[in-house]
Motif scaffolding. Structure first.
Motif, mmCIF file in Angstrom:
data_model
loop_
_atom_site.group_PDB
_atom_site.id
_atom_site.type_symbol
_atom_site.label_atom_id
_atom_site.label_comp_id
_atom_site.label_asym_id
_atom_site.label_seq_id
_atom_site.Cartn_x
_atom_site.Cartn_y
_atom_site.Cartn_z
ATOM 1 N N PRO A 125 0.808 -1.409 -0.037
ATOM 2 C CA PRO A 125 0.013 -0.136 -0.043
ATOM 3 C C PRO A 125 0.890 1.242 0.053
ATOM 4 O O PRO A 125 2.117 1.113 -0.036
ATOM 5 C CB PRO A 125 -0.881 -0.273 1.244
ATOM 6 C CG PRO A 125 0.218 -0.929 2.029
ATOM 7 C CD PRO A 125 0.782 -1.990 1.266
ATOM 8 N N GLU A 126 0.103 2.415 0.102
ATOM 9 C CA GLU A 126 0.754 3.572 -0.006
ATOM 10 C C GLU A 126 1.841 3.783 1.214
ATOM 11 O O GLU A 126 1.366 3.482 2.398
ATOM 12 C CB GLU A 126 -0.043 4.805 0.034
ATOM 13 C CG GLU A 126 0.465 5.958 -0.164
ATOM 14 C CD GLU A 126 -0.403 7.284 -0.205
ATOM 15 O OE1 GLU A 126 -0.087 8.541 -0.288
ATOM 16 O OE2 GLU A 126 -1.793 6.826 -0.592
ATOM 17 N N GLY A 127 3.063 4.382 1.229
ATOM 18 C CA GLY A 127 3.857 4.412 2.518
ATOM 19 C C GLY A 127 4.828 3.501 2.309
ATOM 20 O O GLY A 127 6.182 3.846 2.902
ATOM 21 N N ALA A 174 9.943 2.314 4.233
ATOM 22 C CA ALA A 174 8.886 2.718 5.028
ATOM 23 C C ALA A 174 9.320 3.448 6.112
ATOM 24 O O ALA A 174 10.507 3.372 6.629
ATOM 25 C CB ALA A 174 7.979 1.719 5.155
ATOM 26 N N SER A 175 8.398 4.159 6.503
ATOM 27 C CA SER A 175 8.828 4.885 7.902
ATOM 28 C C SER A 175 8.007 4.269 9.194
ATOM 29 O O SER A 175 7.319 3.168 9.143
ATOM 30 C CB SER A 175 7.847 6.424 7.770
ATOM 31 O OG SER A 175 6.607 6.143 7.569
ATOM 32 N N GLU A 218 -3.278 -6.438 6.568
ATOM 33 C CA GLU A 218 -2.241 -6.911 7.664
ATOM 34 C C GLU A 218 -1.220 -5.857 7.540
ATOM 35 O O GLU A 218 -0.690 -5.349 8.663
ATOM 36 C CB GLU A 218 -1.789 -8.049 7.107
ATOM 37 C CG GLU A 218 -2.577 -9.313 7.535
ATOM 38 C CD GLU A 218 -2.101 -10.354 6.839
ATOM 39 O OE1 GLU A 218 -1.361 -10.603 5.866
ATOM 40 O OE2 GLU A 218 -2.212 -11.406 7.390
ATOM 41 N N LEU A 219 -0.932 -4.944 6.278
ATOM 42 C CA LEU A 219 0.116 -4.115 6.468
ATOM 43 C C LEU A 219 -0.244 -2.750 7.326
ATOM 44 O O LEU A 219 0.549 -2.076 7.613
ATOM 45 C CB LEU A 219 0.518 -3.549 5.167
ATOM 46 C CG LEU A 219 1.004 -5.050 4.033
ATOM 47 C CD1 LEU A 219 1.232 -4.370 2.725
ATOM 48 C CD2 LEU A 219 2.449 -5.439 4.728
ATOM 49 N N PHE A 220 -1.666 -2.468 7.451
ATOM 50 C CA PHE A 220 -2.154 -1.299 8.171
ATOM 51 C C PHE A 220 -2.214 -1.354 9.461
ATOM 52 O O PHE A 220 -2.413 -0.705 10.339
ATOM 53 C CB PHE A 220 -3.464 -0.769 7.303
ATOM 54 C CG PHE A 220 -3.046 0.092 6.050
ATOM 55 C CD1 PHE A 220 -2.561 1.098 5.858
ATOM 56 C CD2 PHE A 220 -3.352 -1.025 5.088
ATOM 57 C CE1 PHE A 220 -2.314 1.478 4.398
ATOM 58 C CE2 PHE A 220 -3.119 -0.603 3.723
ATOM 59 C CZ PHE A 220 -2.539 0.830 3.473
#
Length: 466
Positions: free
Chosen positions: A377-379, A410-411, A462-464
């Motif tokens: 995803p974005e990020g 990613a941050s 899951e990534l969020f």
């Protein structure tokens, strides 16, 4: 439905077991295991109902029990994608076996073998005989024996040849490798008194000669497999140390650590001393590993003079350290590959992966980049990037091999979360976090389609999640 009614609505253990799904679980896992799982699931649902959650259906309980049983039976010792950049990764099992070795090991597991039975005489034989001729042929040694790893080889050789006496070693060669394995500790356990000579960075022939005494049993050389000393240095090579030992009527033992049977420079890798060279230099005993550069199963070899090998084989510890039929079969098949060096790199996975061209790995990275980007995803910012692989397991520690891979930036804690999700995949993906990125070195990735299919099981949600 109130709490009491919801609790009454929970199916009993017998009802779950007698249902179609429950019966299938019993057939697969056994009644005792399924009963325990169902009871655990029902206890969890009772707690959930008391917290306001709805009662599950009969099928829901059976599904939950099945998931619990699958989780309990799932082994962590399962295949994974090694994208760490370390080809012979100790924590990931080191060398991948050649197909010939896999087939030989499979046969050994399924069939009775003439492991310690002489088919010519009909009498008891020796298990080492299956490898002795091959090892002598490939190394030029008079005799050979095998134990379960190189640490055991060093321990056994020292105990058999020098127990109760002194072994002279350069201070710069008193190594410590992974798992707190220290050469001085191994020597002490072998019953040998360590005599250090020289300094950390410089050892001369006179240092060995001045250390000789009536209690000296052998001179020893140890390959500094996991570090290098550079700058103002000096060491006594194997040929000269053998000469010093033989002048004094003593044996010389050379522990090569990883050990290799071929000149690696033929495949563009940095040259390492071969076992045959150590034997030709005059070493009376040479110890080395089977599961590192050699590319076989875990094993330790001792090759050298016939009389010394006989003493080693007569040592009671030899039986405690011996290897089983599966490893002997796999190692025999691996060693036979070395008889055809022209095709070794295509048949031996370790050498194939180490010699894989960077251009081939780069093309793989460029093909995989859009596949990986599609589920991030974005990020998350993926890119194809040059990197450097290392051999691992202490072999050529300061030398790297140009490679290529994927770098995902990613941050915050997102990268750690991503690394965790990768480890939880049906086939875990193991990379490494470095400098604000999750790096996936693709040198060891050969199943491209399997890797892509594996990634598709990731759900973006899951990534969020936290």
């Amino acid at each position: 439905m109130d709490e009491r009614s919801s609790l009454r609505a929970l199916p009993s253990v017998d009802v779950v077991l007698n249902g179609a799904r429950g019966a299938a679980l019993v057939e697969r896992h056994g009644r005792a295991s399924v009963v325990d799982a169902v009871r655990t699931v029902l206890a969890r649902h009772r707690e959930g109902i008391r917290e306001g959650q709805p009662a599950p259906s009969l099928e829901g309980v059976a599904i939950d029990a099945g998931n619990l049983l699958d989780a309990r039976n799932r082994s962590n010792l399962r295949p994974l994608f090694n994208l760490t950049g370390t080809v012979l990764h100790t924590n990931l099992g080191r060398a991948l076996l050649a197909e010939a070795a896999v087939e030989a090991a499979t046969t050994a597991m399924r069939e009775a073998l003439a492991l310690e039975f002489d088919l010519d005489t009909g009498r008891r034989g020796e298990r080492d005989s299956h490898l002795r001729r091959l090892l002598c042929e490939l190394t030029g040694a008079e005799d050979a024996t095998i134990v379960n790893n190189n640490a055991a080889a060093v321990l056994l050789a020292l105990n058999a040849v020098a127990a109760g006496r002194e072994a002279v070693v350069s201070r710069g060669e008193l190594i410590e490798i992974g798992g707190a394995f220290r050469m001085p500790d191994i020597m002490a356990r072998a019953g040998v008194k360590l005599v250090e000579v020289g300094t950390t960075n410089r050892t001369h022939p006179k240092d060995y000669r001045s250390a000789l005494s009536a209690d000296t049993a052998l001179l020893m050389k140890v390959h500094t497999s996991n570090y290098r000393i550079e700058g103002f240095t000096a060491e006594v090579d194997g040929r000269e140390l053998s000469a010093i030992a033989h002048e004094a009527g003593l044996p010389m033992m050379n522990d090569l650590g990883s050990g290799t049977l071929v000149d690696l420079s033929r495949w563009g890798l940095k040259r390492e001393p071969t076992v045959a060279e150590a034997v030709a230099e005059g070493a009376d005993l040479v110890t080395f590993s089977g599961d590192k550069l050699l590319g076989g199963p875990q094993a330790g070899f001792i090759v050298g003079k016939r009389d010394l090998i006989a003493r080693i084989n007569a040592n009671p510890m030899k039986r405690a350290l011996r290897v089983d039929k599966i490893r002997i079969a796999a190692m025999q098949a691996t060693l036979q590959l070395y008889r055809d060096p022209d095709r070794l790199a295509t048949r031996l996975p370790t050498l194939r992966l180490l010699s894989r061209p960077q251009s081939e790995i780069r093309a793989l990275a460029e093909r995989l980049l859009p596949e990986v980007a599609a589920f991030l995803p974005e990020g998350f910012t993926p890119s194809a990037a040059e990197c450097h692989s290392q051999i691992g397991s202490g072999a050529l520690p300061t030398d790297t091999i140009p490679s290529f891979g994927l770098s995902i930036e990613a941050s915050g804690s997102a990268l750690e979360r991503l690394a965790s999700i990768f480890r939880a995949l049906p086939r875990p993906v193991i990379g490494h976090l470095h400098a604000g990125a999750l790096r996936l070195d693709l040198r060891c990735l050969e199943d491209e389609s399997g890797f892509i299919e594996n990634l598709r099981s990731i759900r973006q949600a899951e990534l969020f999640s936290a």
